[in-house]
Design a protein around this motif. Structure first.
Motif, PDB file in Angstrom:
ATOM      1  N   GLU A   1      97.012  85.259   1.418  1.00 28.01           N
ATOM      2  CA  GLU A   1      98.299  85.955   1.404  1.00 28.01           C
ATOM      3  C   GLU A   1      99.245  85.343   2.436  1.00 28.01           C
ATOM      4  O   GLU A   1      98.818  84.969   3.535  1.00 28.01           O
ATOM      5  CB  GLU A   1      98.106  87.446   1.710  1.00 28.01           C
ATOM      6  CG  GLU A   1      97.294  88.192   0.669  1.00 28.01           C
ATOM      7  CD  GLU A   1      98.019  88.282  -0.672  1.00 28.01           C
ATOM      8  OE1 GLU A   1      99.265  88.424  -0.670  1.00 28.01           O
ATOM      9  OE2 GLU A   1      97.339  88.209  -1.709  1.00 28.01           O
TER      10      GLU A   1
ATOM     11  N   ARG B   1      95.156  79.433  -0.370  1.00 31.01           N
ATOM     12  CA  ARG B   1      94.723  80.535  -1.246  1.00 31.01           C
ATOM     13  C   ARG B   1      94.533  81.845  -0.476  1.00 31.01           C
ATOM     14  O   ARG B   1      93.545  82.565  -0.640  1.00 31.01           O
ATOM     15  CB  ARG B   1      93.441  80.197  -2.007  1.00 31.01           C
ATOM     16  CG  ARG B   1      93.455  78.896  -2.797  1.00 31.01           C
ATOM     17  CD  ARG B   1      94.604  78.831  -3.791  1.00 31.01           C
ATOM     18  NE  ARG B   1      94.447  77.737  -4.737  1.00 31.01           N
ATOM     19  CZ  ARG B   1      95.041  76.544  -4.645  1.00 31.01           C
ATOM     20  NH1 ARG B   1      95.806  76.263  -3.625  1.00 31.01           N
ATOM     21  NH2 ARG B   1      94.873  75.625  -5.564  1.00 31.01           N
TER      22      ARG B   1
ATOM     23  N   PHE C   1      99.817  79.324  -0.485  1.00 29.31           N
ATOM     24  CA  PHE C   1      99.324  78.913  -1.792  1.00 29.31           C
ATOM     25  C   PHE C   1      98.225  77.868  -1.646  1.00 29.31           C
ATOM     26  O   PHE C   1      97.170  77.970  -2.276  1.00 29.31           O
ATOM     27  CB  PHE C   1     100.468  78.366  -2.649  1.00 29.31           C
ATOM     28  CG  PHE C   1      99.993  77.764  -3.946  1.00 29.31           C
ATOM     29  CD1 PHE C   1      99.632  78.584  -5.009  1.00 29.31           C
ATOM     30  CD2 PHE C   1      99.855  76.400  -4.085  1.00 29.31           C
ATOM     31  CE1 PHE C   1      99.164  78.035  -6.198  1.00 29.31           C
ATOM     32  CE2 PHE C   1      99.393  75.838  -5.264  1.00 29.31           C
ATOM     33  CZ  PHE C   1      99.041  76.655  -6.326  1.00 29.31           C
ATOM     34  N   ASP C   2      98.468  76.867  -0.806  1.00 32.98           N
ATOM     35  CA  ASP C   2      97.503  75.785  -0.599  1.00 32.98           C
ATOM     36  C   ASP C   2      96.167  76.311  -0.078  1.00 32.98           C
ATOM     37  O   ASP C   2      95.103  75.872  -0.518  1.00 32.98           O
ATOM     38  CB  ASP C   2      98.092  74.764   0.367  1.00 32.98           C
ATOM     39  CG  ASP C   2      97.194  73.559   0.586  1.00 32.98           C
ATOM     40  OD1 ASP C   2      96.496  73.142  -0.371  1.00 32.98           O
ATOM     41  OD2 ASP C   2      97.183  73.026   1.704  1.00 32.98           O
TER      42      ASP C   2
END
Length: 93
Positions: free
Chosen positions: A65, A63, A60-61
């Protein structure tokens, strides 16, 4: 009180992309994988040599997969886990 930012500098070998592990990373993931590798290394230096091995949060951090994070951190021998933390032997040195 004004917050100050401390920038940490680390050496980066000019021929890092010629390392056999990095060549395999590039073969499988191209420049994106190479960029993710260096982003993780930067985070390790900022985390005093280790970061939490929460790969979902790391994906997530950054960005990207989570499958890419899983591969980059486990498939090429570039990183290892110890005590729930993600580390790198080259950063350790």
């Amino acid at each position: 009180m004004k917050a100050t930012k401390t920038t940490v500098y680390f050496s980066h070998d000019q021929d890092a992309r010629g390392d056999e592990k990095i060549v395999k990373l590039l073969r499988d993931h191209g420049p994106l994988g190479y960029g993710v590798y260096w982003l993780i290394v930067e985070k390790l230096y900022g985390g005093e040599g280790s970061i939490e091995a929460d790969l979902e949060l790391l994906a997530f951090d950054l960005r990207v997969e989570q499958s890419l994070i899983d591969s980059v951190t486990s498939k090429f021998g570039l990183f290892y886990r110890k005590g729930g933390r993600l580390r790198s032997r080259s950063v350790d040195r």
